[in-house]
Every structure is written in C-alpha cells, then in structure tokens.
Design a protein around this motif. Structure first.
Motif, mmCIF file in Angstrom:
data_model
loop_
_atom_site.group_PDB
_atom_site.id
_atom_site.type_symbol
_atom_site.label_atom_id
_atom_site.label_comp_id
_atom_site.label_asym_id
_atom_site.label_seq_id
_atom_site.Cartn_x
_atom_site.Cartn_y
_atom_site.Cartn_z
ATOM 1 N N GLU A 77 0.806 -1.212 0.000
ATOM 2 C CA GLU A 77 0.000 0.000 0.000
ATOM 3 C C GLU A 77 0.844 1.271 0.000
ATOM 4 O OE1 GLU A 77 -4.070 -0.712 2.206
ATOM 5 O OE2 GLU A 77 -2.379 -1.426 3.410
ATOM 6 N N ILE A 78 2.121 1.156 0.285
ATOM 7 C CA ILE A 78 2.993 2.326 0.195
ATOM 8 C C ILE A 78 3.939 2.192 -0.990
ATOM 9 C CG2 ILE A 78 2.783 2.919 2.631
ATOM 10 C CD1 ILE A 78 5.554 1.718 3.101
ATOM 11 N N GLY A 79 3.634 1.229 -1.856
ATOM 12 C CA GLY A 79 4.401 1.092 -3.089
ATOM 13 C C GLY A 79 5.597 0.168 -2.984
ATOM 14 N N HIS A 80 5.874 -0.362 -1.799
ATOM 15 C CA HIS A 80 6.968 -1.315 -1.657
ATOM 16 C C HIS A 80 6.431 -2.704 -1.983
ATOM 17 C CE1 HIS A 80 9.063 1.426 1.492
ATOM 18 N NE2 HIS A 80 9.027 1.960 0.286
ATOM 19 N N ASP A 81 7.201 -3.480 -2.628
ATOM 20 C CA ASP A 81 6.848 -4.863 -2.960
ATOM 21 C C ASP A 81 5.672 -4.975 -3.926
ATOM 22 O OD1 ASP A 81 8.838 -5.608 -1.205
ATOM 23 O OD2 ASP A 81 7.468 -5.988 0.444
ATOM 24 N N ALA A 82 5.120 -3.868 -4.375
ATOM 25 C CA ALA A 82 4.022 -3.930 -5.337
ATOM 26 C C ALA A 82 4.619 -4.063 -6.729
ATOM 27 C CB ALA A 82 3.157 -2.680 -5.262
ATOM 28 N N ILE A 83 4.264 -5.116 -7.406
ATOM 29 C CA ILE A 83 4.785 -5.334 -8.750
ATOM 30 C C ILE A 83 3.621 -5.224 -9.710
ATOM 31 C CG2 ILE A 83 5.913 -6.970 -10.295
ATOM 32 C CD1 ILE A 83 7.231 -8.188 -7.789
ATOM 33 N N GLY A 84 3.716 -4.270 -10.585
ATOM 34 C CA GLY A 84 2.645 -4.063 -11.552
ATOM 35 C C GLY A 84 3.168 -4.267 -12.958
ATOM 36 N N ALA A 85 2.263 -4.293 -13.865
ATOM 37 C CA ALA A 85 2.660 -4.401 -15.269
ATOM 38 C C ALA A 85 3.227 -3.065 -15.707
ATOM 39 C CB ALA A 85 1.453 -4.772 -16.124
ATOM 40 N N THR A 86 4.428 -3.075 -16.228
ATOM 41 C CA THR A 86 5.002 -1.826 -16.708
ATOM 42 C C THR A 86 4.310 -1.438 -18.009
ATOM 43 O OG1 THR A 86 6.763 -3.012 -17.853
ATOM 44 C CG2 THR A 86 7.255 -2.219 -15.653
ATOM 45 N N PRO A 87 4.198 -0.130 -18.259
ATOM 46 C CA PRO A 87 3.533 0.309 -19.483
ATOM 47 C C PRO A 87 4.277 -0.170 -20.723
ATOM 48 C CG PRO A 87 4.355 2.181 -18.203
ATOM 49 C CD PRO A 87 4.686 0.961 -17.451
ATOM 50 N N HIS A 88 3.529 -0.511 -21.744
ATOM 51 C CA HIS A 88 4.130 -0.986 -22.992
ATOM 52 C C HIS A 88 4.579 0.150 -23.891
ATOM 53 C CE1 HIS A 88 3.176 -5.128 -22.189
ATOM 54 N NE2 HIS A 88 1.955 -4.777 -21.865
ATOM 55 N N SER A 89 3.985 1.312 -23.692
ATOM 56 C CA SER A 89 4.331 2.431 -24.563
ATOM 57 C C SER A 89 4.442 3.708 -23.739
ATOM 58 C CB SER A 89 3.250 2.616 -25.633
ATOM 59 O OG SER A 89 2.052 3.088 -25.034
ATOM 60 N N SER A 90 5.123 4.682 -24.315
ATOM 61 C CA SER A 90 5.245 5.971 -23.625
ATOM 62 C C SER A 90 3.875 6.638 -23.517
ATOM 63 C CB SER A 90 6.256 6.865 -24.331
ATOM 64 O OG SER A 90 5.906 7.052 -25.682
ATOM 65 N N GLN A 91 2.993 6.417 -24.472
ATOM 66 C CA GLN A 91 1.644 6.990 -24.403
ATOM 67 C C GLN A 91 0.848 6.380 -23.251
ATOM 68 O OE1 GLN A 91 0.944 9.750 -26.242
ATOM 69 N NE2 GLN A 91 3.105 9.410 -26.673
#
Length: 159
Positions: A77-91
């Motif tokens: 909840e504070i952004g540690h250990d949270a793994i998300g899908a990285t954006p595929h494009s700069s847009q």
C-alpha cells in the motif's frame, strides 16, 4: 513537517504528474524501457511504481472514511513490494499519470477533515495522520519524477 494545506498538496501533486505526463509523451517506447547506465529501475518501472503507490494511497485514505483511526498499511500500500505491469508504450505511461492525477484530484480533495485527522500505522514511518501520509506521498512522487529526469539526462534524452 511544514504546514501545507491539503488543496495545495493536491495541486502540487497534480503539477508534478502533469509534467511527467508531458515528459512521457515525448519519449519513444524504447526510451521508456531504459534505466540509468549505472543500473537501477527503468522509466517504465518507476511509472508503474508511481501509479500503483498512488492508487493504493488513495484507497487507504478512502478506507479511512469507514474505519477507526489506527489502521495498518501494508508494504504494497505504500508502493513497496508492489509489482505491476510496466507500461508498454510511452503513451500508456503518460495516460497512467493522467489517470492518477484525476483520481488524486477527485479523491484526496474530497476527504473530509475527520478522515484527514485519522491515524495510519505506516511501515517504517510509524503512526501518522492520513493528511501527513498524503504530504509524504506527494513528496514521494516528486522524488520519482526527479529519478525519471535523471535517467533521461544520463541517456542524453532530456533537453
């Protein structure tokens, strides 16, 4: 901590996210996936972190509308250990900043004073009021925005 109004903090965060959006829209998709030459996270990973940390912070603040003071926040909840899908494009990365800025402006701005005064138990920081967490999180956004600028500068991509 300096006294800063909630509305000023939200405005500052909106400005930071707006600047990031503009910066990200100017990148190629390949540049989005670059890290500093000395190593570390890619711009895409930093964007994912900012986005997830922001959304989970908003969720934690909203949760406090209905819960008593003293709720615990988990590392994700504070952004540690949270793994998300990285954006595929700069847009897509830029669109994430728009999404977060909108959520921030709509949700944090609508928190009533009694919620802002409630306390959260934040890992590594201790017990702080929701308003204090909001201020820290906004500083967090600024630090990561600077990290993205440093990566771009190190790669000769910041004019």
């Amino acid at each position: 901590m300096a006294v800063v109004s909630e509305s000023m903090a939200v405005e500052t965060a909106g400005e930071i996210l707006g600047e990031l959006e503009t910066l990200l829209r100017g990148l190629s998709d390949a540049d989005l996936h670059r890290a500093h030459p000395d190593g570390g996270h890619t711009i895409a990973q930093v964007v994912s972190h900012i986005h997830l940390a922001g959304l989970t912070s908003i969720a934690a603040a909203e949760r406090m509308r209905y819960r008593p003071s003293g709720q615990h926040m988990f590392r994700e909840e504070i952004g540690h250990d949270a793994i998300g899908a990285t954006p595929h494009s700069s847009q897509e990365a830029a669109d994430r900043m728009v999404s977060l800025r909108t959520a921030l402006e709509e949700c944090f701005s609508a928190l009533p004073p009694e919620v802002l005064e409630k306390e959260l138990d934040v890992p590594l920081l201790g017990v702080i009021p929701v308003e204090g967490w909001t201020m820290l999180w906004i500083g967090h956004i600024g630090q990561h925005a600077e990290q993205i600028r440093e990566i771009l500068e190190s790669r000769g991509l910041l004019g």
